[in-house]
Design an enzyme around this catalytic site. Structure first.
Site, PDB file in Angstrom:
ATOM      1  N   HIS A 145     -11.220 -49.812  66.592  1.00  0.00           N
ATOM      2  CA  HIS A 145     -12.152 -50.946  66.588  1.00  0.00           C
ATOM      3  C   HIS A 145     -12.637 -51.172  68.032  1.00  0.00           C
ATOM      4  CE1 HIS A 145     -14.311 -54.323  65.305  1.00  0.00           C
ATOM      5  NE2 HIS A 145     -13.365 -55.146  64.928  1.00  0.00           N
ATOM      6  N   GLN A 148     -14.431 -54.510  69.301  1.00  0.00           N
ATOM      7  CA  GLN A 148     -13.523 -55.636  69.511  1.00  0.00           C
ATOM      8  C   GLN A 148     -12.775 -55.461  70.833  1.00  0.00           C
ATOM      9  OE1 GLN A 148     -12.862 -58.494  67.338  1.00  0.00           O
ATOM     10  NE2 GLN A 148     -11.997 -59.114  69.295  1.00  0.00           N
ATOM     11  N   CYS A 280      -7.885 -60.714  67.112  1.00  0.00           N
ATOM     12  CA  CYS A 280      -9.272 -60.298  66.839  1.00  0.00           C
ATOM     13  C   CYS A 280      -9.905 -61.142  65.736  1.00  0.00           C
ATOM     14  CB  CYS A 280      -9.306 -58.822  66.483  1.00  0.00           C
ATOM     15  SG  CYS A 280      -8.279 -58.397  65.059  1.00  0.00           S
ATOM     16  N   ARG A 308     -17.708 -61.133  71.491  1.00  0.00           N
ATOM     17  CA  ARG A 308     -18.222 -60.017  70.689  1.00  0.00           C
ATOM     18  C   ARG A 308     -19.743 -59.941  70.840  1.00  0.00           C
ATOM     19  NH1 ARG A 308     -15.420 -58.080  66.305  1.00  0.00           N
ATOM     20  NH2 ARG A 308     -17.093 -56.527  66.310  1.00  0.00           N
TER      21      ARG A 308
HETATM   22  N1  NVA Z   1      -6.907 -54.574  61.605  1.00  0.00           N
HETATM   23  C1  NVA Z   1      -7.887 -55.414  60.954  1.00  0.00           C
HETATM   24  C2  NVA Z   1      -8.947 -55.823  61.923  1.00  0.00           C
HETATM   25  C3  NVA Z   1      -9.992 -56.736  61.339  1.00  0.00           C
HETATM   26  C4  NVA Z   1     -11.061 -57.090  62.324  1.00  0.00           C
HETATM   27  C5  NVA Z   1      -8.486 -54.680  59.774  1.00  0.00           C
HETATM   28  O1  NVA Z   1      -8.798 -53.493  59.910  1.00  0.00           O
HETATM   29  O2  NVA Z   1      -8.632 -55.284  58.708  1.00  0.00           O
HETATM   30  N1   CP Z   2     -12.760 -59.109  64.456  1.00  0.00           N
HETATM   31  C1   CP Z   2     -13.659 -58.662  63.575  1.00  0.00           C
HETATM   32  O1   CP Z   2     -14.123 -57.527  63.631  1.00  0.00           O
HETATM   33  O2   CP Z   2     -14.026 -59.566  62.628  1.00  0.00           O
HETATM   34  P1   CP Z   2     -14.879 -59.282  61.320  1.00  0.00           P
HETATM   35  O3   CP Z   2     -14.040 -58.461  60.395  1.00  0.00           O
HETATM   36  O4   CP Z   2     -15.169 -60.645  60.770  1.00  0.00           O
HETATM   37  O5   CP Z   2     -16.126 -58.554  61.704  1.00  0.00           O
END
Ligand code: NVA
Ligand code: CP
Length: 322
Positions: A145, A148, A280, A308
């Site tokens: 990610h 983030q 996050c 973000r």
């Molecule tokens: N680890 C989480 C992050 C969400 C922003 C997911 O992948 O659901």
């Molecule tokens: N932290 C993040 O990526 O949030 P969302 O899943 O809401 O985009």
């Protein structure tokens, strides 16, 4: 008042046309440039300065998973930069009915100036980037990610004044967030300890990659199962959900496996007195973090979420400006 990129006085990096699939594809200087640009754009926005380097440009945003922050910050961000964001749910576009990623990439390259994609497999994002002639931005996969993590680095620097030498302790699942933070921390000279239960360790290849990047930048990247030792001297405590998107059926088992890995008041007290708490989001209060910590005075989660917008505006400006 209009402005232009000439006013940006810090060291420019040539990133035009580049993909953003993982932070590991970027150098320390490039990441630092993006953070500086994000700070600059944040200030411009607060001062209500109009800055539209992406006038007439369009970003397609493919989502195969849910999102609040990523969708809204990208869509608002490109609008503020003078461009247009198009939300493309995989349920509605032909990719959801089996059109190949390669064909989708070639078709979209004829219409758009950039693609942001949130999906499951990192390989799918790589496939999209391979066949697209426009920049592809990873808006979250099961492995990484990076958007983030970029905003997180901006936030830590904003609060702590620097990244080099700061101790970031990530507690919880060894997931996409852990991996991007490990790469980001290694590039910026931080000391990161990932603390996970056995069976939920970070990806070994990513850990090895992060350690090798760390060696070049005076960073330290470690993994342990021992929460109590890891949090000593921490500048930042970071956690994420125990069950990520796509792992919902494992929720109950994970609640048992992670019960000793909650960030709570007792744990936060063991970190430095001025330590900050990061997440996050979205968060599950009472699971990976207590309400007292996430809503407490050491928490910077909403500053982090706002960043973000600024970090991604920096990214789009760098990648998509002519
Ligand atoms: N680890 C989480 C992050 C969400 C922003 C997911 O992948 O659901
Ligand atoms: N932290 C993040 O990526 O949030 P969302 O899943 O809401 O985009």
């Amino acid at each position: 008042m209009a402005t232009n990129t000439q006013e940006i006085h810090f060291q420019q990096q040539e990133l035009k046309g580049k993909d953003f699939l993982t932070l590991a594809d970027y150098t320390k200087d490039e990441i630092e440039y993006l953070i500086d640009l994000a700070d600059y754009l944040k200030k411009q926005q607060k001062d209500r300065v109009i800055f539209e380097p992406l006038k007439g440009k369009t970003l397609g945003m493919i989502f195969e998973k849910s999102s609040t922050r990523t969708r809204v910050s990208f869509e608002t961000g490109i609008y503020q930069l003078g461009g247009l964001g198009i939300f493309l749910s995989s349920k509605d576009i032909q990719i959801g009915r089996g059109e190949s990623i390669a064909d989708t990439a070639k078709v979209l390259s004829g219409y758009l100036d950039g693609i942001m994609i949130r999906t499951f497999a990192q390989e799918d994002v790589e496939e999209l980037a391979k066949h697209a002639s426009i920049p592809v931005i990873n808006g979250l996969t099961d492995l990484y990610h990076p958007c983030q993590a970029l905003a997180d680095l901006q936030t830590i620097k904003e609060v702590k004044g620097k990244l080099q030498g700061e101790k970031l302790v990530y507690i919880g699942d060894g997931n996409n967030m852990t991996h991007s933070l490990m790469i980001g921390a290694s590039l910026t000279g931080m000391h990161m300890v990932a603390v996970t239960p056995d069976g939920y360790t970070p990806n070994k290849e990513v850990l090895t990659k992060a350690k090798s990047i760390a060696d070049q930048h005076g960073a330290i990247i470690e993994w342990t199962t021992d929460v109590e030792t890891a949090v000593q001297g921490a500048d930042v405590l970071y956690t994420d959900v125990w069950a990520s998107m796509g792992q919902e059926e494992e929720q109950q088992q994970r609640e048992k496996d992670f019960e000793n890995y909650q960030v709570n008041e007792r744990l936060l007290e063991k970190a430095k007195t001025d330590a900050i708490f990061m997440h996050c989001l979205p968060a599950h209060r009472g699971e990976e973090v207590t309400t007292g910590v996430i809503d407490g005075k050491q928490s910077v989660v909403f500053q982090q979420a706002e960043n973000r917008l600024h970090a991604q505006k920096a990214l789009m400006t760098a990648l998509m400006t002519d």
